[in-house]
Design a protein around this motif. Structure first.
Motif, PDB file in Angstrom:
ATOM      1  N   SER A  17      39.438  -6.545  51.124  1.00  0.00           N
ATOM      2  CA  SER A  17      39.580  -5.243  50.470  1.00  0.00           C
ATOM      3  C   SER A  17      40.836  -5.167  49.632  1.00  0.00           C
ATOM      4  CB  SER A  17      39.665  -4.136  51.516  1.00  0.00           C
ATOM      5  OG  SER A  17      38.479  -4.064  52.239  1.00  0.00           O
ATOM      6  N   ILE A  18      40.864  -4.172  48.763  1.00  0.00           N
ATOM      7  CA  ILE A  18      42.083  -3.861  48.029  1.00  0.00           C
ATOM      8  C   ILE A  18      42.426  -2.401  48.290  1.00  0.00           C
ATOM      9  CG2 ILE A  18      40.716  -3.570  45.885  1.00  0.00           C
ATOM     10  CD1 ILE A  18      43.332  -4.275  44.372  1.00  0.00           C
ATOM     11  N   PHE A  19      43.668  -2.191  48.771  1.00  0.00           N
ATOM     12  CA  PHE A  19      44.141  -0.854  49.100  1.00  0.00           C
ATOM     13  C   PHE A  19      45.302  -0.483  48.193  1.00  0.00           C
ATOM     14  CE2 PHE A  19      42.472  -2.566  53.134  1.00  0.00           C
ATOM     15  CZ  PHE A  19      41.540  -1.582  53.435  1.00  0.00           C
ATOM     16  N   ASP A  20      45.563   0.815  48.064  1.00  0.00           N
ATOM     17  CA  ASP A  20      46.770   1.195  47.343  1.00  0.00           C
ATOM     18  C   ASP A  20      47.945   1.229  48.327  1.00  0.00           C
ATOM     19  OD1 ASP A  20      46.735   3.601  48.700  1.00  0.00           O
ATOM     20  OD2 ASP A  20      46.677   4.863  46.910  1.00  0.00           O
ATOM     21  N   GLY A  21      49.102   1.688  47.863  1.00  0.00           N
ATOM     22  CA  GLY A  21      50.320   1.620  48.662  1.00  0.00           C
ATOM     23  C   GLY A  21      50.282   2.438  49.940  1.00  0.00           C
ATOM     24  N   VAL A  22      49.336   3.383  50.057  1.00  0.00           N
ATOM     25  CA  VAL A  22      49.223   4.137  51.300  1.00  0.00           C
ATOM     26  C   VAL A  22      47.836   3.907  51.928  1.00  0.00           C
ATOM     27  CG1 VAL A  22      51.004   5.848  50.873  1.00  0.00           C
ATOM     28  CG2 VAL A  22      48.741   6.229  49.939  1.00  0.00           C
ATOM     29  N   GLN A  23      47.304   2.746  51.717  1.00  0.00           N
ATOM     30  CA  GLN A  23      46.054   2.247  52.311  1.00  0.00           C
ATOM     31  C   GLN A  23      44.813   3.039  51.920  1.00  0.00           C
ATOM     32  OE1 GLN A  23      45.052   2.276  56.419  1.00  0.00           O
ATOM     33  NE2 GLN A  23      44.240   0.216  56.429  1.00  0.00           N
ATOM     34  N   ARG A  24      44.761   3.542  50.694  1.00  0.00           N
ATOM     35  CA  ARG A  24      43.502   4.119  50.258  1.00  0.00           C
ATOM     36  C   ARG A  24      42.661   3.018  49.617  1.00  0.00           C
ATOM     37  NH1 ARG A  24      45.789   9.462  47.447  1.00  0.00           N
ATOM     38  NH2 ARG A  24      47.010   7.854  46.456  1.00  0.00           N
ATOM     39  N   PRO A  25      41.364   3.007  49.888  1.00  0.00           N
ATOM     40  CA  PRO A  25      40.518   1.886  49.431  1.00  0.00           C
ATOM     41  C   PRO A  25      40.202   1.995  47.947  1.00  0.00           C
ATOM     42  CG  PRO A  25      39.197   3.504  50.616  1.00  0.00           C
ATOM     43  CD  PRO A  25      40.603   4.022  50.650  1.00  0.00           C
ATOM     44  N   LEU A  26      40.789   1.109  47.140  1.00  0.00           N
ATOM     45  CA  LEU A  26      40.685   1.248  45.686  1.00  0.00           C
ATOM     46  C   LEU A  26      39.282   0.969  45.157  1.00  0.00           C
ATOM     47  CD1 LEU A  26      44.149  -0.175  44.602  1.00  0.00           C
ATOM     48  CD2 LEU A  26      43.339   2.181  44.434  1.00  0.00           C
ATOM     49  N   ALA A  27      38.571   0.039  45.787  1.00  0.00           N
ATOM     50  CA  ALA A  27      37.227  -0.268  45.291  1.00  0.00           C
ATOM     51  C   ALA A  27      36.299   0.925  45.532  1.00  0.00           C
ATOM     52  CB  ALA A  27      36.688  -1.520  45.969  1.00  0.00           C
ATOM     53  N   THR A  28      36.431   1.561  46.701  1.00  0.00           N
ATOM     54  CA  THR A  28      35.618   2.750  46.992  1.00  0.00           C
ATOM     55  C   THR A  28      35.970   3.871  46.018  1.00  0.00           C
ATOM     56  OG1 THR A  28      35.863   2.078  49.280  1.00  0.00           O
ATOM     57  CG2 THR A  28      34.873   4.229  48.892  1.00  0.00           C
ATOM     58  N   ILE A  29      37.273   4.032  45.778  1.00  0.00           N
ATOM     59  CA  ILE A  29      37.706   5.082  44.859  1.00  0.00           C
ATOM     60  C   ILE A  29      37.146   4.832  43.466  1.00  0.00           C
ATOM     61  CG2 ILE A  29      39.735   6.069  43.715  1.00  0.00           C
ATOM     62  CD1 ILE A  29      41.250   5.645  46.336  1.00  0.00           C
ATOM     63  N   PHE A  30      37.131   3.568  43.060  1.00  0.00           N
ATOM     64  CA  PHE A  30      36.593   3.223  41.736  1.00  0.00           C
ATOM     65  C   PHE A  30      35.110   3.598  41.664  1.00  0.00           C
ATOM     66  CE2 PHE A  30      34.512  -0.255  39.183  1.00  0.00           C
ATOM     67  CZ  PHE A  30      34.732   0.341  37.957  1.00  0.00           C
TER      68      PHE A  30
END
Lengths: 600, 460
Positions: free
Chosen positions: A85-98
């Protein structure tokens, strides 16, 4: 959350720093700011007021809007679904957000880090019996998360008690309870496939062990010259363009760790995309599985909010500790710790704290030390052995290693891979400068090399470094008085040092063969080139003209060996040793004949 | 909420205006200011308190008095009106027309401070852009979606090089030309004029959007200009599917304006008086370049950064280099020797070159030829150094060959005409002519197949 949600009002917004009026907050507590619900963290308390740093842009937020205290500090979710997975700096899932929100990251999102919908095949730990007391950190069972990695489901470290229920093998989502545990005070806790852990607190373990085994990265200058042990800490400082990122990516690709965590902290978006696009194609040389199956990315690119940058390395290292606690060897790469320190400086500056060196706050050194201290090889709570190796890139302004972040880091770490602008300008890659790099692990590593590869490793390594030191000395003389001032033996030393540089130290990350060298190949290459040096030095000694040796086609071939023979072609490399011997014997014989002829 | 107007300015200094008694004003909102002579100025909220608001005034706070100044909070962020009509137009740093023509009318208005692109939404840039300049195409290739600055210094021909890139940039296999967004911050009138004439004479003017802030325009406006320009570029690229080349000059003027405002605000300085957030601020600009999944267009960024006192370690070029994907460095020495473009290849670098050149993009030998030229030139520069100490006559024959190579390289590979548009094949051919000055044995970075195919020297 069980605690009551506290609500207050915004007083002032100054960039990422928000002053709020809300009594009863704790330092470090998570808050939601404004109508939009930006994520933030309390950093200082002053009576009924609190200073909050926002992890997201505060544009459009007004004084008077509400602030909610969440009652818990910044924590990460630890469970299946992390890998790949790829997360942002506070562990939000970037692929899901995309996939949900498109190209840019909307603010105020409330989205779980791990996918709640996905069901995982859980196998309970056979050794556990109901009614027995289990401790925090024990293994409840496993989930085969990727082909390469078995995810071991842990009891949250601070929880222990009587196991009253454990689910049978089957498919479970993260919110399905897979067990129950009764603590000594009689409370029953549900157990899940995941648990949460606050990022600024190091996870507990049974005890620390000495690091003993080198982290093999397949990079000759690292493994052979400046080794890092599993559980060690290293820094890679260098000016821009010297190749920090390539060194880090090579370690991420080729190191023999079980898990690699790559934290892009204030760096380029495209570099993370490079990892995201290439790793799924690459195969791990140790397991043959896809590289992405053992990799996890935490991304706070340079244009993402600066406060989340400060948090990102703690998020990364907590994830690393979690896999360590399952008994894995983990490498965490932080690129770059300078951006983290700058984030610290920016927040300190906005708080009006007294700057000490170059605007950095006084606690820079202690924060750095505390971060690196989370590296180590440990006996886990489940009595397994695991390790976290930390490798931090440092980006010194102007390439000046005396600046605060580099100099404090140097005090803390054990392995220092110093990148040099001069080498990079000459396209000598990896541009790791052998004169200013060091490793405190050489003698421990030597034991491993002696047992597994060759007992001569330590001596050969020392000989090569000595030759390189002589080279630097002689180069100074040449620059003062010209090459004519050198003796034949000295000119041969220069030639041999050039061979070591080109044939051993330089390694192309872009060449399919050269990009990775097994320890065996590393040792053989070094041995071959040092043999050429020794044999040549003998001939020069008896009077063979050095020009004759310098022009040997054998030398050009020796320079190319690294690209011609892969790590599996060890016998071909060994055969080259015979060629070297034959060639130098031939020259010796011819020279003897020539002298005989001259004498008569 | 309707716009609120106040006459409660409490202080005005260094481009900053404090307003008391304004409640519930959003951080980052746009502000209009009317001074005692009824002239309008623009501003933005940079600190919002319950009772006091700090406004950054883009036109500066000169000639403002506190009593008769009206401040209107517009309750909207700084925005740019967007339509295909922006091509061929000239705007100021706030996106207002500067060419005497009417403002853009469009229902599409976008905030100029875009949220960060989600890294998971990006695709890796890999399409080679042929600029026709050998030192760039051959050794530091630019790819679509890259950010590659030109590091220059006063008196060097960075503007001419930037203009040449704009004129010549194309993709090898497509006849699609770039749309240009030109962002000028604090440049002289003659420099702005030079670019405008360049665009006109090469017939691309209708495909260019210019944002111009001259040296005597208000410096605070420079803080908004690159964001406004990039908002236009993103619109052209991701709404209109165009490939956009953004040229920004000069980022040093931008950073100096940032320092000016930071100092007035009382921010803690980090290096050379620049605020600690200079890195993040520059990154917000540079990182807006790139390619996005499932979008046809792209934003390629070529900023010009002049190095104060030719110092590459100065905070502005230094921090830029840490953010951008490489740099093209101009050299005073080459310029003094009459070589155009004076690109010093040793400190120059393109980080994205590795994936944009070679077999499927340019030619199979390209990456190795570049590595070989770099290695030989590094050695040749050492020899040149040595020759300056001990004299060329003292050099061995082998070393003298390097010396000749260095001179020929500077003259034939680096040097080219301002109108000379070399194809990548022509660039590689010049490279092989130079490589062929050496015996085959000295060429260890190229493969034996390359030598068989392209080498035409006499040596063994």
């Amino acid at each position: 959350m069980s605690e009551k949600v506290k609500v207050g009002r915004i007083q002032e917004i100054n960039g990422p720093i928000v002053t709020v009026e809300l009594a009863g907050l704790r330092n470090g507590e998570q808050v939601r700011i404004g109508e939009i619900g930006l994520v933030g963290e309390v950093i200082a308390l002053d009576g009924p007021r609190a200073l909050v740093q926002a992890y997201e842009s505060t544009e459009g937020v007004r004084p008077g809007e509400p602030v909610r205290g969440l009652g818990h500090p910044l924590a990460v979710e630890l469970g299946p679904g992390l890998l790949g997975s790829i997360f942002d700096g506070v562990q939000r899932p970037l692929a899901t957000i995309f996939s949900q929100s498109g190209d840019s990251i909307p603010r105020g999102l409330d989205i779980p880090s791990l996918d709640r919908g996905k069901r995982w095949a859980f196998t309970p730990n056979d050794a556990l019996e109901l009614g027995t007391t289990i401790a925090g950190g024990s293994i409840l069972g496993t989930v085969q998360e990727t082909g390469a990695i078995e995810h071991r489901i842990l009891v949250p470290p601070l929880l222990s008690g009587e196991l009253t229920e454990l689910a049978p093998a089957g498919e479970y989502a993260l919110d399905d309870a897979i067990g129950r545990l009764r603590t000594p005070d009689g409370q029953t806790h549900k157990l899940f496939l995941y648990h949460r852990w606050p990022v600024r607190t190091a996870r507990p373990y049974l005890r620390r062990d000495h690091a003993v085994e080198p982290l093999i990265t397949g990079q000759r200058i690292l493994d052979t010259f400046f080794p890092l042990l599993k559980g060690g800490k290293a820094a890679v400082p260098g000016p821009f363009g010297a190749g920090k990122t390539v060194v880090q990516q090579q370690v991420a690709r080729w190191s023999n760790a079980d898990i690699v965590i790559y934290v892009g902290c204030g760096e380029r978006g495209n570099e993370l995309v490079d990892v995201l696009e290439t790793f799924p194609e690459l195969h791990d040389p140790y397991t043959g599985r896809r590289m992405m199956e053992r990799t996890l990315l935490v991304a706070n690119t340079s244009n993402m909010p600066v406060v989340a940058r400060e948090a990102s390395i703690y998020v990364g290292v907590t994830l690393a500790e979690y896999f360590r606690d399952q008994g894995y060897d983990v490498v965490m790469l932080a690129d770059s710790t300078s951006r983290w320190a700058e984030a610290l400086r920016e927040v300190a500056g906005r708080l009006g704290e007294m700057p000490v060196e170059e605007g950095y706050p006084a606690y820079l050194a202690s924060r750095l030390a505390a971060f690196y201290e989370r590296a180590g090889r440990v006996k886990t709570l489940a009595e397994k052995t695991g390790s976290v190796s930390l490798i931090g890139a440092v980006s010194p302004p102007g390439g000046d290693f005396s600046e605060p972040v580099t100099s404090h880091t140097k005090e803390i770490i054990q392995t220092f891979w110093a990148l040099s602008k001069e080498l990079a300008d000459a396209r000598h890659y990896p541009a790791i400068d052998w004169t200013s790099s060091f490793s405190a692990h050489v003698s421990s590593a030597a034991r491993w090399w002696a047992e597994n590869i060759d007992p001569a490793w330590e001596a050969k390594r020392a000989e090569a470094l000595k030759l390189l030191a002589r080279d630097a000395e002689l180069a100074r003389i040449v620059n003062l008085v010209g090459p004519e001032a050198l003796s034949s033996a000295q000119r041969w030393e220069l030639e041999a040092a050039a061979l070591v540089k080109e044939g051993v130290l330089q390694q192309s990350a872009l060449d399919a063969v050269d990009t990775f060298a097994s320890p065996q190949k590393q040792f053989l290459l070094l041995d071959l080139i040092l043999t050429i040096y020794e044999k040549g030095a003998d001939l020069v000694q008896i009077g063979v003209p050095v020009q004759e040796l310098v022009g040997l086609p054998l030398l050009a071939r020796a320079r190319r060996l690294k690209q011609v023979y892969g790590s599996e072609q060890i016998t071909d490399l060994q055969a080259f040793m015979d060629e070297i011997r034959a060639e130098f014997d031939r020259i010796r014989l011819e020279y003897a004949k020539f002298q005989e002829h001259a004498a008569t | 909420m309707s716009a609120k107007e106040y006459r409660t300015a409490a202080s005005a200094q260094g481009g900053l205006l404090t307003v008391r008694g304004a409640h519930g004003i959003a951080f980052g909102d746009r502000v209009q200011i009317r001074d005692h002579r009824n002239r309008q100025r623009n501003g933005q909220v940079i600190r919002a308190g319950v009772d006091e608001v700090l406004v950054q005034v883009f036109e500066g706070t000169e000639d403002i008095d506190l009593e008769s100044t009206w401040v209107r909070f517009l309750d909207q962020p700084l925005e740019m009106a967007l339509s295909p009509e922006i091509l061929g137009r000239i705007f100021n740093g706030l996106g207002e027309p500067k060419d005497g023509r009417p403002p853009i009318v469009s229902s599409l208005r976008r905030s100029v401070s875009a949220g960060a692109i989600n890294p998971a939404a990006r695709t890796y840039p890999r399409e080679f852009i042929q600029t026709g300049v050998s030192t760039i195409d051959g050794l530091n290739s630019l790819v679509r979606g890259q950010k590659l600055p030109i590091f220059s210094a006063s008196g060097l021909p960075h503007n001419r090089l930037a203009a040449q890139i704009v004129r010549q940039a194309k993709l090898v296999d497509e006849e699609s030309h770039f749309s240009i967004v030109f962002a000028a911050m604090g440049v002289s009138y003659s420099d702005a004029q030079f670019f405008q004439e360049e665009f006109a004479s090469s017939g691309v003017l209708g495909n260019v959007t210019m944002f111009v802030n001259l040296a005597d325009d208000p410096p605070v406006e420079r803080l908004a200009l690159p964001r406004v320009a990039l908002t236009a570029a993103e619109y052209l690229a991701f709404d209109l599917d165009r490939h956009v080349l953004v040229v920004m000059t000069d980022m040093t003027n931008y950073a100096e304006a940032l320092r000016e405002v930071a100092t007035a605000k009382g921010d803690v300085p980090a290096r050379k008086g620049y605020p600690g957030y200079l890195y993040s601020d520059l990154a917000e600009i540079y990182e807006r370049s790139g390619r996005i999944k499932d979008r046809h267009g792209s934003v390629t960024l070529v900023p010009v950064v002049s190095m104060p006192s030719d110092d590459i370690t100065h905070p502005i070029p230094d921090l830029t280099g840490y953010i951008t994907e490489g740099q093209i460095v101009l050299s005073r020495d080459l310029h003094a020797r009459g070589i155009y473009p004076p690109v010093h290849i040793s400190p120059s670098l393109s980080r994205l070159m590795k994936d944009g050149v070679g077999k499927d993009f340019t030619r199979e030998d390209h990456p190795r030829v570049a590595a070989q030229l770099y290695a030989l030139y590094a050695r040749a520069l050492e020899t040149r150094n040595l020759a300056s100490i001990i004299g060329a006559d003292e050099l061995s024959e082998r070393d003298r060959r390097y010396l000749t190579f260095a001179d020929e390289f500077d003259r034939r590979f680096v040097g080219q005409g301002e109108d000379e548009d070399r194809s990548i094949v022509e660039t590689l051919n010049v490279a092989w002519e130079l490589l062929s000055m050496f015996p085959k044995d000295a060429l260890t970075r190229v493969s034996e197949t390359d030598i068989a195919k392209y080498y035409h020297g006499g040596g063994a």
